[in-house]
Design a protein around this motif. Structure first.
Motif, mmCIF file in Angstrom:
data_model
loop_
_atom_site.group_PDB
_atom_site.id
_atom_site.type_symbol
_atom_site.label_atom_id
_atom_site.label_comp_id
_atom_site.label_asym_id
_atom_site.label_seq_id
_atom_site.Cartn_x
_atom_site.Cartn_y
_atom_site.Cartn_z
ATOM 1 N N GLN A 150 0.908 -0.985 -0.143
ATOM 2 C CA GLN A 150 -0.067 0.047 -0.193
ATOM 3 C C GLN A 150 0.886 1.183 -0.031
ATOM 4 O OE1 GLN A 150 -2.401 1.245 -1.161
ATOM 5 N NE2 GLN A 150 -4.107 0.893 0.261
ATOM 6 N N ARG A 151 1.929 1.247 0.731
ATOM 7 C CA ARG A 151 3.095 2.353 0.548
ATOM 8 C C ARG A 151 3.619 2.563 -0.692
ATOM 9 N NH1 ARG A 151 6.637 1.483 5.655
ATOM 10 N NH2 ARG A 151 5.679 -0.470 5.945
ATOM 11 N N VAL A 152 3.769 1.292 -1.168
ATOM 12 C CA VAL A 152 4.461 1.553 -2.560
ATOM 13 C C VAL A 152 3.365 2.358 -3.602
ATOM 14 C CG1 VAL A 152 5.140 0.117 -4.734
ATOM 15 C CG2 VAL A 152 5.816 -0.468 -2.462
ATOM 16 N N ALA A 153 1.876 1.736 -3.628
ATOM 17 C CA ALA A 153 1.034 2.264 -4.341
ATOM 18 C C ALA A 153 0.904 4.122 -4.204
ATOM 19 C CB ALA A 153 -0.414 1.843 -3.981
ATOM 20 N N MET A 154 1.164 4.387 -2.452
ATOM 21 C CA MET A 154 1.067 5.845 -2.197
ATOM 22 C C MET A 154 2.264 6.719 -2.960
ATOM 23 S SD MET A 154 -0.131 5.764 1.628
ATOM 24 C CE MET A 154 -1.774 5.295 1.853
ATOM 25 N N ALA A 155 3.311 5.916 -3.026
ATOM 26 C CA ALA A 155 4.559 6.672 -3.700
ATOM 27 C C ALA A 155 4.150 6.802 -5.062
ATOM 28 C CB ALA A 155 5.694 5.634 -3.281
ATOM 29 N N ARG A 156 3.811 5.873 -5.671
ATOM 30 C CA ARG A 156 3.509 5.832 -7.087
ATOM 31 C C ARG A 156 2.267 7.039 -7.329
ATOM 32 N NH1 ARG A 156 0.711 0.693 -9.793
ATOM 33 N NH2 ARG A 156 -0.820 1.588 -8.615
ATOM 34 N N ALA A 157 1.511 7.057 -6.481
ATOM 35 C CA ALA A 157 0.525 7.981 -6.638
ATOM 36 C C ALA A 157 1.024 9.593 -6.797
ATOM 37 C CB ALA A 157 -0.556 8.037 -5.800
ATOM 38 N N LEU A 158 2.192 9.594 -5.869
ATOM 39 C CA LEU A 158 2.647 10.938 -5.637
ATOM 40 C C LEU A 158 3.757 11.264 -6.652
ATOM 41 C CD1 LEU A 158 2.613 10.675 -1.757
ATOM 42 C CD2 LEU A 158 1.778 12.368 -3.234
ATOM 43 N N MET A 159 4.062 10.111 -7.611
ATOM 44 C CA MET A 159 5.287 10.322 -8.636
ATOM 45 C C MET A 159 5.475 11.795 -9.035
ATOM 46 S SD MET A 159 8.099 8.677 -9.191
ATOM 47 C CE MET A 159 9.185 9.451 -10.390
ATOM 48 N N ASN A 160 4.227 11.963 -9.709
ATOM 49 C CA ASN A 160 4.340 13.246 -10.703
ATOM 50 C C ASN A 160 3.668 14.307 -9.817
ATOM 51 O OD1 ASN A 160 5.288 11.953 -12.874
ATOM 52 N ND2 ASN A 160 3.171 11.338 -13.806
ATOM 53 N N GLU A 161 3.805 14.486 -8.692
ATOM 54 C CA GLU A 161 3.500 15.532 -7.955
ATOM 55 C C GLU A 161 2.039 16.156 -8.422
ATOM 56 O OE1 GLU A 161 6.622 18.159 -6.507
ATOM 57 O OE2 GLU A 161 7.834 17.173 -7.912
ATOM 58 N N PRO A 162 1.137 14.987 -8.208
ATOM 59 C CA PRO A 162 -0.380 15.695 -8.782
ATOM 60 C C PRO A 162 -0.955 16.734 -7.696
ATOM 61 C CG PRO A 162 -0.402 13.365 -7.379
ATOM 62 C CD PRO A 162 0.905 13.821 -7.591
ATOM 63 N N ASP A 163 -1.888 17.492 -8.327
ATOM 64 C CA ASP A 163 -2.548 18.401 -7.607
ATOM 65 C C ASP A 163 -3.296 17.735 -6.581
ATOM 66 O OD1 ASP A 163 -1.159 20.515 -8.650
ATOM 67 O OD2 ASP A 163 -2.564 20.687 -10.277
ATOM 68 N N ILE A 164 -4.267 16.719 -7.149
ATOM 69 C CA ILE A 164 -5.051 15.981 -6.258
ATOM 70 C C ILE A 164 -4.717 14.462 -6.115
ATOM 71 C CG2 ILE A 164 -6.658 15.771 -8.101
ATOM 72 C CD1 ILE A 164 -8.781 16.432 -6.091
ATOM 73 N N ILE A 165 -5.116 13.893 -4.848
ATOM 74 C CA ILE A 165 -4.934 12.404 -4.796
ATOM 75 C C ILE A 165 -6.283 11.717 -4.510
ATOM 76 C CG2 ILE A 165 -3.451 10.873 -3.293
ATOM 77 C CD1 ILE A 165 -1.518 13.140 -2.938
ATOM 78 N N PHE A 166 -6.681 10.690 -4.976
ATOM 79 C CA PHE A 166 -7.647 9.963 -4.847
ATOM 80 C C PHE A 166 -7.146 8.650 -3.756
ATOM 81 C CE2 PHE A 166 -8.863 12.577 -8.112
ATOM 82 C CZ PHE A 166 -10.275 13.108 -7.667
ATOM 83 N N CYS A 167 -7.605 8.482 -2.885
ATOM 84 C CA CYS A 167 -7.368 7.207 -2.059
ATOM 85 C C CYS A 167 -8.560 6.198 -1.779
ATOM 86 C CB CYS A 167 -6.628 7.274 -0.764
ATOM 87 S SG CYS A 167 -4.919 7.943 -1.021
ATOM 88 N N ASP A 168 -8.609 5.028 -2.451
ATOM 89 C CA ASP A 168 -9.862 4.309 -2.093
ATOM 90 C C ASP A 168 -9.369 3.389 -1.106
ATOM 91 O OD1 ASP A 168 -12.300 3.016 -2.401
ATOM 92 O OD2 ASP A 168 -12.046 2.569 -4.422
ATOM 93 N N GLU A 169 -9.943 3.787 0.202
ATOM 94 C CA GLU A 169 -9.622 2.371 1.227
ATOM 95 C C GLU A 169 -8.368 2.283 1.310
ATOM 96 O OE1 GLU A 169 -12.491 -0.482 2.237
ATOM 97 O OE2 GLU A 169 -13.964 0.422 0.758
ATOM 98 N N PRO A 170 -7.445 3.366 1.605
ATOM 99 C CA PRO A 170 -6.141 3.033 1.753
ATOM 100 C C PRO A 170 -5.558 2.061 3.033
ATOM 101 C CG PRO A 170 -6.626 5.292 2.588
ATOM 102 C CD PRO A 170 -7.847 4.763 1.837
#
Ligand SMILES: Nc1ncnc2c1ncn2[C@@H]1O[C@H](COP(=O)(O)OP(=O)(O)OP(=O)(O)O)[C@@H](O)[C@H]1O
Ligand SMILES: [Mg+2]
Length: 222
Positions: free
Chosen positions: A150-170
């Motif tokens: 799950q932490r890898v998935a979070m790191a990947r979601a942040l890779m492109n420095e997105p303005d918004i992050i959606f997390c489905d039951e992290p």
């Protein structure tokens, strides 16, 4: 305050054989830049469906989604995909990591198109360090625990420095102690970089960490 995301009168139904299941029945929402928002609701109430529609992954039958005043379903599919890659980070309910790649490659993947491979991997290693996984960099996802994946998935979601992050039951698949740890990492990253966060959860405790709490009930947000 600036609105990063607004949706109006969203309807989304699924057709199964001859029956139609109406999941979203007129969802409207405004999300302010930098806020953290939680969405709770019973299993099957449509939380994942809503998150996918808001994140540009699934078109609604009716209604609109605007991101920084641009209509995301008014864009051609290819343009929407590019827009998503640049602006949106998504952590899925099931992690969707690629088992053929090690975790650095998994995290670096969203940036491979626009950065050099070396740059992308350097940033991927930094992110993995920030979620406490620097000692696992050579590993593949299936060699890690659920919380680590799950932490890898979070790191990947942040890779492109997105303005918004959606997390489905992290923390849905994690024991409470691991969940707490994963969540601390998430909130640290979100607050340090002032990302906007929309998070789906079954846990009141998790929801309480967000600046605003909403419920999805009978196809509407309350
Ligand atoms: N591709 C699909 N085809 C048909 N029905 C679907 C599809 N995806 C979801 N559904 C149905 O839509 C409803 C909402 O599903 P969704 O996954 O959004 O719920 P959820 O609130 O995220 O549930 P959970 O808390 O269990 O993750 C459910 O009844 C589900 O069975
Ligand atoms: Mg769901």
């Amino acid at each position: 305050m600036d609105k990063i995301l607004t949706c109006k009168d969203l309807n989304r139904s699924y057709s199964i054989g001859k029956t139609t299941l109406e999941v979203l029945k007129g969802v409207s929402l405004e999300v302010t830049t930098g806020e953290t928002l939680s969405i709770m609701g019973e299993s099957g109430s449509g939380k994942s469906t809503l998150l996918h529609v808001l994140g540009g992954l699934d078109s609604p039958k009716e209604g609109s989604v605007h991101f920084n005043n641009q209509s995301i379903y008014g864009m051609y599919t290819a343009r929407r995909a590019k827009f998503r890659a640049e602006n949106v980070g998504f952590v899925f309910q099931s992690f969707h990591l690629l088992s053929e790649l090690d975790i650095v490659e998994n995290v670096a993947l969203p940036a491979m198109a626009k950065r050099s491979k070396g740059d992308a991997k350097t940033r991927a290693r930094e992110l993995l360090d920030q979620v406490g996984l620097s000692d696992r960099v050579g590993h593949r996802p299936q060699e890690l625990s659920g919380g680590e994946q799950q932490r890898v998935a979070m790191a990947r979601a942040l890779m492109n420095e997105p303005d918004i992050i959606f997390c489905d039951e992290p923390t849905g698949n994690l024991d409470s102690k691991t969940g707490e740890k994963v969540l601390n990492y998430l909130f640290q990253l979100v607050e340090a970089r002032r990302h906007t966060l929309v998070l789906v959860t079954h846990s009141q405790e998790v929801a309480s960490r967000c600046s605003r709490e909403l419920f999805l009930k009978d196809g509407r947000l309350v």
